[in-house]
Enzyme design. Sequence first.
Site, PDB file in Angstrom:
ATOM      1  N   THR A 104      66.602  32.987   7.711  1.00 42.26           N
ATOM      2  CA  THR A 104      67.851  33.515   7.903  1.00 42.26           C
ATOM      3  C   THR A 104      68.104  33.901   9.198  1.00 42.26           C
ATOM      4  O   THR A 104      67.359  34.777   9.900  1.00 42.26           O
ATOM      5  CB  THR A 104      68.141  34.832   6.766  1.00 42.26           C
ATOM      6  N   LYS A 111      74.905  32.171   3.835  1.00 39.44           N
ATOM      7  CA  LYS A 111      73.929  33.194   3.544  1.00 39.44           C
ATOM      8  C   LYS A 111      74.415  34.467   4.148  1.00 39.44           C
ATOM      9  O   LYS A 111      74.006  35.467   3.482  1.00 39.44           O
ATOM     10  CB  LYS A 111      72.627  32.766   4.412  1.00 39.44           C
ATOM     11  N   LYS A 169      68.400  43.338   9.343  1.00 43.28           N
ATOM     12  CA  LYS A 169      68.264  42.375  10.293  1.00 43.28           C
ATOM     13  C   LYS A 169      69.374  41.524   9.943  1.00 43.28           C
ATOM     14  O   LYS A 169      70.263  40.953  10.600  1.00 43.28           O
ATOM     15  CB  LYS A 169      66.737  41.650  10.281  1.00 43.28           C
TER      16      LYS A 169
HETATM   17  P1  NAP Z   1      57.505  37.533   6.319  1.00 47.70           P
HETATM   18  O1  NAP Z   1      56.475  37.788   5.323  1.00 47.70           O
HETATM   19  O2  NAP Z   1      57.732  38.828   7.287  1.00 47.70           O
HETATM   20  O3  NAP Z   1      57.010  36.315   7.166  1.00 47.70           O
HETATM   21  C1  NAP Z   1      57.462  35.775   8.294  1.00 47.70           C
HETATM   22  C2  NAP Z   1      56.586  34.750   9.075  1.00 47.70           C
HETATM   23  O4  NAP Z   1      57.473  34.451   9.989  1.00 47.70           O
HETATM   24  C3  NAP Z   1      55.419  34.911   9.237  1.00 47.70           C
HETATM   25  O5  NAP Z   1      54.509  33.666   8.814  1.00 47.70           O
HETATM   26  C4  NAP Z   1      55.171  35.309  10.858  1.00 47.70           C
HETATM   27  O6  NAP Z   1      53.956  34.976  11.152  1.00 47.70           O
HETATM   28  C5  NAP Z   1      56.087  34.057  11.104  1.00 47.70           C
HETATM   29  N1  NAP Z   1      56.864  34.681  12.555  1.00 47.70           N
HETATM   30  C6  NAP Z   1      57.789  35.710  12.763  1.00 47.70           C
HETATM   31  N2  NAP Z   1      58.100  35.678  14.089  1.00 47.70           N
HETATM   32  C7  NAP Z   1      57.274  34.583  14.647  1.00 47.70           C
HETATM   33  C8  NAP Z   1      57.135  34.006  15.906  1.00 47.70           C
HETATM   34  N3  NAP Z   1      57.924  34.657  16.796  1.00 47.70           N
HETATM   35  N4  NAP Z   1      56.497  32.811  16.058  1.00 47.70           N
HETATM   36  C9  NAP Z   1      55.820  32.527  15.073  1.00 47.70           C
HETATM   37  N5  NAP Z   1      55.739  32.940  14.000  1.00 47.70           N
HETATM   38  C10 NAP Z   1      56.768  34.009  13.656  1.00 47.70           C
HETATM   39  O7  NAP Z   1      58.874  37.326   6.059  1.00 47.70           O
HETATM   40  P2  NAP Z   1      59.472  36.598   4.710  1.00 47.70           P
HETATM   41  O8  NAP Z   1      60.052  37.532   3.653  1.00 47.70           O
HETATM   42  O9  NAP Z   1      58.672  35.389   4.324  1.00 47.70           O
HETATM   43  O10 NAP Z   1      60.952  36.036   5.319  1.00 47.70           O
HETATM   44  C11 NAP Z   1      61.090  34.810   6.094  1.00 47.70           C
HETATM   45  C12 NAP Z   1      62.759  34.424   6.181  1.00 47.70           C
HETATM   46  O11 NAP Z   1      63.271  34.425   5.024  1.00 47.70           O
HETATM   47  C13 NAP Z   1      63.471  35.571   6.814  1.00 47.70           C
HETATM   48  O12 NAP Z   1      64.317  35.117   7.830  1.00 47.70           O
HETATM   49  C14 NAP Z   1      63.963  36.546   5.800  1.00 47.70           C
HETATM   50  O13 NAP Z   1      65.298  37.195   6.183  1.00 47.70           O
HETATM   51  C15 NAP Z   1      64.398  35.236   4.744  1.00 47.70           C
HETATM   52  N6  NAP Z   1      64.376  35.589   3.294  1.00 47.70           N
HETATM   53  C16 NAP Z   1      63.552  36.565   2.794  1.00 47.70           C
HETATM   54  C17 NAP Z   1      63.576  36.589   1.562  1.00 47.70           C
HETATM   55  C18 NAP Z   1      62.721  37.943   0.864  1.00 47.70           C
HETATM   56  O14 NAP Z   1      63.118  38.368  -0.183  1.00 47.70           O
HETATM   57  N7  NAP Z   1      61.568  38.312   1.359  1.00 47.70           N
HETATM   58  C19 NAP Z   1      64.485  36.362   0.447  1.00 47.70           C
HETATM   59  C20 NAP Z   1      65.625  35.579   1.195  1.00 47.70           C
HETATM   60  C21 NAP Z   1      65.382  35.153   2.588  1.00 47.70           C
HETATM   61  P3  NAP Z   1      52.832  36.214  11.326  1.00 47.70           P
HETATM   62  O15 NAP Z   1      52.309  35.881   9.752  1.00 47.70           O
HETATM   63  O16 NAP Z   1      52.178  35.922  12.420  1.00 47.70           O
HETATM   64  O17 NAP Z   1      53.330  37.372  11.457  1.00 47.70           O
END
Ligand code: NAP
Length: 300
Positions: free
Chosen positions: A99, A174, A242
Amino acid sequence: MSGKKKIGFIGLGVMGKPMAMNLLKAGYPMVVWNRTRSKMNDLLAAGAEGAESPKEVAEKSDVVITMVTDSPDVEEVVLGPQGVIHGAHPGLILIDMSTISPTVARKVAEKLAEKGVKMLDAPVSGGEIGAIKGTLSIMVGGPKETFEECLPILEVLGKRITYMGPNGMGQTTKLCNQVICALNIQAVCEGLMLGAKAGLDLKKLLNVVTAGAAGSWMLSNLGPKMVERDFKPGFKIRHQQKDLRLVLSFAAELGLPLPGTALVQQMLRAVEAEGLGEKGTQAAIVAMEKLAGRKLTEKE
Ligand code: NAP
């Protein structure tokens, strides 16, 4: 040879890991990269190939999927010094499912187009559970023919997949989704607090209003958690903030006031100030409790 496109997956966090796993189980050959390398282990054990950088992922893939956190993170993994763009070959497709800002999505798509790479912005709704079960809602922006080409891949990840228009329109959808969610949470907080202050049994209140016109996903799922004070995260306050920042800055670009969204952002900031940013969005009730001068479930 499976005849299936080779998928590169970048970002194996809460959402990315189960999504990548589902694609692997569906028979797609896969190469993965994650900044924290240990998070690649389960995918490698399940048969994926590992890469040293997003650039190498791009070199080895037909379609690259990114699932990272925010706009600067997508810019880094796609356009940065070791980014996808440097390993790109004409015909490569990038699907960004994070997102992020619709404006940044369009900018990344334009940069990739210079290298003959098509991009889809395809953010999701449905949380970790939707990622695990492959039942996400996916809202897609980008070239229509690229959407059609990638539909079999998206169908492994989600149940309702909707083409919304050119690049940026998936992210725009979104952000609309997040406005509706955020104000809905605030509505649940205020309705429950009114009931509590007036002496209603909150479980009975939830039971009856859930079945009527006030019924919603937020009410059914987060209402009981507020009453039970179960703040374990599904979607974290920090991530919601965010997304509201993205919403408000996009609305500012459009010259559009969103007073309700701005209010919810401030309410959630008060929750963050209590040190609860890592809790689920149902912890929004804590800001309401501060205003009300009472806990939701306390007897007066
Ligand atoms: P998360 O568990 O915090 O995972 C984030 C991922 O992105 C990790 O693999 C992280 O790597 C990587 N990352 C972040 N910054 C980076 C960078 N600068 N360079 C390389 N890798 C980077 O988050 P998530 O919950 O999976 O969410 C991912 C996306 O989906 C977000 O945009 C979120 O808003 C969206 N989303 C989430 C949900 C939910 O319920 N969680 C629902 C809908 C949408 P590391 O492992 O090294 O930290």
